[in-house]
Design an enzyme around this catalytic site. Structure first.
Site, short mmCIF file in Angstrom:
data_model
loop_
_atom_site.label_atom_id
_atom_site.label_comp_id
_atom_site.label_asym_id
_atom_site.label_seq_id
_atom_site.Cartn_x
_atom_site.Cartn_y
_atom_site.Cartn_z
N SER A 163 -11.00 0.13 3.44
CA SER A 163 -10.23 -0.10 4.61
C SER A 163 -9.69 1.09 5.03
CB SER A 163 -9.24 -1.10 4.17
OG SER A 163 -9.73 -2.20 3.70
N ARG A 168 0.95 -1.31 -0.15
CA ARG A 168 0.15 -0.23 -0.01
C ARG A 168 0.72 1.08 0.10
NH1 ARG A 168 -2.19 -3.61 -1.22
NH2 ARG A 168 -4.05 -4.48 -0.15
N GLU A 213 -4.93 4.17 6.20
CA GLU A 213 -4.55 4.01 5.00
C GLU A 213 -4.99 5.16 4.00
OE1 GLU A 213 -5.37 0.07 3.19
OE2 GLU A 213 -6.37 1.10 1.56
#
Ligand SMILES: Cc1cc2nc3c(=O)[nH]c(=O)nc-3n(C[C@H](O)[C@H](O)[C@H](O)COP(=O)(O)OP(=O)(O)OC[C@H]3O[C@@H](n4cnc5c(N)ncnc54)[C@H](O)[C@@H]3O)c2cc1C
Length: 335
Positions: free
Chosen positions: A228, A155, A324
């Site tokens: 998420s 990520r 995130e």
């Protein structure tokens, strides 16, 4: 043309109210020659599906709408404009007979944002398929970056680490190699069994992933969210082993010899926070890692709620959850 005081409510999947001080829709790369691109804009906006917007985004927001598949060689190589919808591109490749991206189906957002956080799901990451990223480097001009130049990680990429240096204009993909299907992630195999598909192809895997995602994740159109919200934390193996004494069911996925990744959703769920709601903000009842806007929330409320979740997790497990989603803008003082 630059517009002023533009509402971004429709342009973020959380459905949060926000005003861009200045707003420029970028529909053609020639616009990047304008003097305003000598320096970085304050926000480069794609589909707004990985953002937590506060009330006001000062300065210039550039909305990347460079949409179309620019080149396809018929053998699995594609050059795709940054503003193209990611899911539509995935479906296009599958319809054209090229597998590879099936595990990444239904991820919201644009092709241009996919390399930024190296989107991933169900055992696949977009970096595996990228052969070049075309960028505009503010103050310099167009450049082409190799995958090595992009320094992709979990990520993560150079675009995250060097925010404000590049605007991604197009991405090259190579789907020509035949790869084994990735069926061992999430409930893909069970879903294929349920569908009575015994020899699946890429399209079948895409269908299985689509079904699983539809069951697991809220549709942001009806329940605002950004997928998420936190990354899965990477911790030393010893930390996991210590935690196992108290939480014997705590799963962990190996990263390397020394570290494992813990599922942030599990941690939040087992802290009793799945489906927890405070006012208009909460965690999703079906998946604790997803923060939802039940309607009428603003960015500051989402931020406060998520900071509370972070501190509960820190206190309970000694693990720090990292966002995130990118936090953007400023809160307005309320009287
Ligand atoms: C329901 C839901 C499910 C999700 N599931 C997943 C998942 O399974 N896996 C996963 O990895 N992510 C997932 N996400 C997160 C999100 O879809 C991805 O991060 C996506 O790539 C964001 O794309 P976007 O166009 O919406 O980017 P935005 O949210 O608009 O922007 C994200 C970041 O990228 C930058 N950016 C955007 N476009 C450009 C560009 N052209 N050039 C330079 N910088 C740019 C922005 O400045 C910002 O920093 C999910 C989100 C939602 C809402």
């Amino acid at each position: 043309m630059i517009q002023h005081e533009v509402a971004l409510d429709r342009f973020n999947t959380f459905g949060l109210p926000a005003i861009a001080e200045s707003y420029l829709p970028l529909t053609h790369v020639d616009q990047l020659r304008a003097p305003v691109f000598k320096t970085a804009p304050d926000l480069v906006l794609g589909g707004g599906s990985n953002l937590l917007l506060l009330d006001r985004v000062p300065g210039l927001t550039v909305h990347v709408l460079l949409g179309s598949i620019l080149q396809a060689d018929g053998k699995g190589k594609f050059r795709v404009g940054a503003g193209v919808d990611w899911n539509q591109f995935v479906r296009h490749t599958l319809e054209a007979g090229f597998g590879g991206l099936e595990n990444l189906v239904l991820i919201p957002g644009t092709v241009g944002a996919a390399p930024v956080q190296n989107i991933g799901a169900y055992g696949a990451e977009v970096a595996e398929f990228i052969t070049a990223v075309h960028v505009y480097e503010y103050g310099h001009g167009p450049r082409q970056l190799s995958p090595e130049d992009c320094a992709f990680g979990y990520r993560d990429s150079r675009f995250k680490r060097e925010e404000g240096r590049f605007l991604i204009t197009a991405v090259d993909f190579d789907l020509s190699a035949s790869r084994p299907l990735k069926l061992d992630y999430g409930a893909i195999r069970q879903e294929l069994e349920r569908l009575q598909i015994s020899s699946p192809g890429p399209g079948d895997v895409a269908l299985a992933v689509t079904n699983i995602r539809r069951r697991k994740l809220p549709d942001w159109f009806f329940l605002g969210n950004s997928g998420s919200f936190f990354k899965n934390p990477v911790v030393p193996r010893a930390v996991h082993e210590n935690l196992l004494r108290e939480y014997p069911d705590l799963p962990a996925y190996p990263i390397d010899e020394a570290n494992v990744k813990l599922p942030a959703g599990w941690l939040i769920d087992h802290a009793g926070l799945r489906g927890h709601r405070e006012g208009a903000v909460g965690t999703y009842s079906g998946q604790a890692l997803v923060m939802v806007n039940h309607g009428g929330a603003n960015g500051a409320q989402v931020l406060a709620f998520t900071e509370k979740v972070q501190s509960i997790i820190q206190e309970k497990y000694g693990v720090q959850l990292e966002r995130e989603v990118r936090l953007v803008g400023q809160s307005q003082k309320r009287g």
